[in-house]
Design a protein around this motif. Sequence first.
Motif, PDB file in Angstrom:
ATOM      1  N   PRO A   2       0.813  -1.209   0.000  1.00 41.34           N
ATOM      2  CA  PRO A   2       0.000   0.000   0.000  1.00 41.34           C
ATOM      3  C   PRO A   2       0.845   1.256   0.000  1.00 41.34           C
ATOM      4  N   VAL A   3       0.329   2.289  -0.651  1.00 41.26           N
ATOM      5  CA  VAL A   3       1.001   3.581  -0.668  1.00 41.26           C
ATOM      6  C   VAL A   3       0.650   4.319   0.611  1.00 41.26           C
ATOM      7  N   PRO A   4       1.630   4.946   1.319  1.00 40.02           N
ATOM      8  CA  PRO A   4       1.335   5.657   2.549  1.00 40.02           C
ATOM      9  C   PRO A   4       0.290   6.742   2.334  1.00 40.02           C
ATOM     10  N   ASP A   5      -0.602   6.898   3.289  1.00 39.67           N
ATOM     11  CA  ASP A   5      -1.636   7.920   3.183  1.00 39.67           C
ATOM     12  C   ASP A   5      -1.034   9.303   3.326  1.00 39.67           C
ATOM     13  N   PRO A   6      -1.475  10.284   2.535  1.00 33.23           N
ATOM     14  CA  PRO A   6      -1.018  11.659   2.720  1.00 33.23           C
ATOM     15  C   PRO A   6      -1.716  12.294   3.911  1.00 33.23           C
ATOM     16  N   VAL A   7      -1.176  13.415   4.377  1.00 35.59           N
ATOM     17  CA  VAL A   7      -1.863  14.180   5.409  1.00 35.59           C
ATOM     18  C   VAL A   7      -3.187  14.648   4.834  1.00 35.59           C
ATOM     19  N   PRO A   8      -4.306  14.474   5.552  1.00 30.86           N
ATOM     20  CA  PRO A   8      -5.613  14.870   5.015  1.00 30.86           C
ATOM     21  C   PRO A   8      -5.631  16.324   4.563  1.00 30.86           C
ATOM     22  N   GLY A   9      -6.159  16.532   3.351  1.00 34.80           N
ATOM     23  CA  GLY A   9      -6.294  17.884   2.829  1.00 34.80           C
ATOM     24  C   GLY A   9      -5.052  18.436   2.175  1.00 34.80           C
ATOM     25  N   LEU A  10      -3.947  17.709   2.234  1.00 38.29           N
ATOM     26  CA  LEU A  10      -2.706  18.193   1.653  1.00 38.29           C
ATOM     27  C   LEU A  10      -2.202  17.176   0.638  1.00 38.29           C
ATOM     28  N   PRO A  11      -2.465  17.393  -0.651  1.00 39.15           N
ATOM     29  CA  PRO A  11      -2.039  16.420  -1.665  1.00 39.15           C
ATOM     30  C   PRO A  11      -0.531  16.343  -1.732  1.00 39.15           C
ATOM     31  N   PRO A  12       0.023  15.178  -2.051  1.00 40.52           N
ATOM     32  CA  PRO A  12       1.474  15.057  -2.146  1.00 40.52           C
ATOM     33  C   PRO A  12       2.022  15.922  -3.265  1.00 40.52           C
ATOM     34  N   ARG A  19       1.855   5.103 -11.759  1.00 36.70           N
ATOM     35  CA  ARG A  19       2.767   4.038 -11.363  1.00 36.70           C
ATOM     36  C   ARG A  19       4.089   4.589 -10.835  1.00 36.70           C
ATOM     37  N   ALA A  20       4.611   5.622 -11.482  1.00 32.05           N
ATOM     38  CA  ALA A  20       5.836   6.238 -10.958  1.00 32.05           C
ATOM     39  C   ALA A  20       5.573   6.847  -9.585  1.00 32.05           C
ATOM     40  N   ARG A  56       9.541  -1.146 -15.746  1.00 31.32           N
ATOM     41  CA  ARG A  56      10.870  -0.578 -15.535  1.00 31.32           C
ATOM     42  C   ARG A  56      10.912   0.926 -15.792  1.00 31.32           C
ATOM     43  N   SER A  57      10.172   1.384 -16.795  1.00 30.48           N
ATOM     44  CA  SER A  57      10.198   2.820 -17.101  1.00 30.48           C
ATOM     45  C   SER A  57       9.595   3.629 -15.948  1.00 30.48           C
ATOM     46  N   SER A  58       8.500   3.137 -15.370  1.00 29.02           N
ATOM     47  CA  SER A  58       7.888   3.821 -14.232  1.00 29.02           C
ATOM     48  C   SER A  58       8.810   3.793 -13.025  1.00 29.02           C
ATOM     49  N   LEU A  59       9.462   2.662 -12.814  1.00 32.24           N
ATOM     50  CA  LEU A  59      10.400   2.551 -11.701  1.00 32.24           C
ATOM     51  C   LEU A  59      11.539   3.548 -11.860  1.00 32.24           C
ATOM     52  N   ARG A  60      12.093   3.629 -13.055  1.00 32.14           N
ATOM     53  CA  ARG A  60      13.214   4.539 -13.278  1.00 32.14           C
ATOM     54  C   ARG A  60      12.789   5.998 -13.131  1.00 32.14           C
ATOM     55  N   GLU A  61      11.555   6.308 -13.546  1.00 26.51           N
ATOM     56  CA  GLU A  61      11.047   7.670 -13.352  1.00 26.51           C
ATOM     57  C   GLU A  61      10.932   7.977 -11.865  1.00 26.51           C
ATOM     58  N   GLY A  62      10.415   7.019 -11.091  1.00 21.69           N
ATOM     59  CA  GLY A  62      10.301   7.234  -9.646  1.00 21.69           C
ATOM     60  C   GLY A  62      11.650   7.420  -8.988  1.00 21.69           C
ATOM     61  N   ILE A  63      12.626   6.632  -9.389  1.00 22.83           N
ATOM     62  CA  ILE A  63      13.981   6.765  -8.846  1.00 22.83           C
ATOM     63  C   ILE A  63      14.547   8.147  -9.178  1.00 22.83           C
ATOM     64  N   LYS A  64      14.275   8.615 -10.395  1.00 20.19           N
ATOM     65  CA  LYS A  64      14.766   9.932 -10.809  1.00 20.19           C
ATOM     66  C   LYS A  64      14.150  11.039  -9.957  1.00 20.19           C
TER      67      LYS A  64
END
Length: 258
Positions: A2-12, A19-20, A56-64
């Motif tokens: 699961p992706v960690p929940d953001p603080v309510p009302g404050l988008p990441p 996917r990235a 792999r492309s999404s993973l590499r984008e996230g790493i970047k």
Amino acid sequence: MPVPDPVPGLPPAYPSNGRAGRVVQALGARIVRGEMAPGAAVPTEEQLVAEYGVGRSSLREGIKVLAGKGLLESRTSAGTRVRSRESWNLLDPDVLRWRYHPEASDTDVAALADLRVALEPGAARLAAESAGPAARREVERAMADLWATVDDPDPRAFIEADLAFHRAVFVAGANDLLLYIHDVISVPMSAVRPLHTHSAGHNKETLPAHERVAVAIRRRHHRKAEEAMREIVEVAREDALRERPEDALRQCGPEGDQ
């Protein structure tokens, strides 16, 4: 995973719906929360692709993206590794969110409390010196909302009104750099505010100092505004540290309690 929940009302700061973004939010949180030590190598591409269910492309984008936040560095000879905390972009909204939500360490709570003491009295002074009629009205309106919510059994109403009051003071200071800093640190402030918002009775005790800030801004008494705001943030710091008694020792100098 699961992706960690953001603080309510404050988008990441980096969208988590792609996917990235899934990689950024999950892996970034693991790094900032200390699950991966500085200098540690991140898992291989194969492992991360399987763990997060991305290509792999999404993973590499996230790493970047995480490298851009100062959390990771990639070298041909050493692979991708976690960077030391000194290299992190500590004011990045995502980094702040991972650091303070869902739970902050004692050290992080104290750091935020100290930052408020350093910033907010000066902001109140600037507000008293610089606020125009519209900004002063906003401070008064925010003050009225504080009084209106102080007896609400749901503490979230008072917390929202309190955050709005403090932002109104920064807006009234008419300094875009200072307001930007406030808006960035509003991420951890929202996360830790329940530490010193205990009850309606306790909240009501803080309102005379808030009222003095509002009155001083209206009357352009910059020293009184600064002094009243200093009282507010000092009390907030004491409240936050009281919830973490092991951290209270940092308030004691060589001559004892300060």
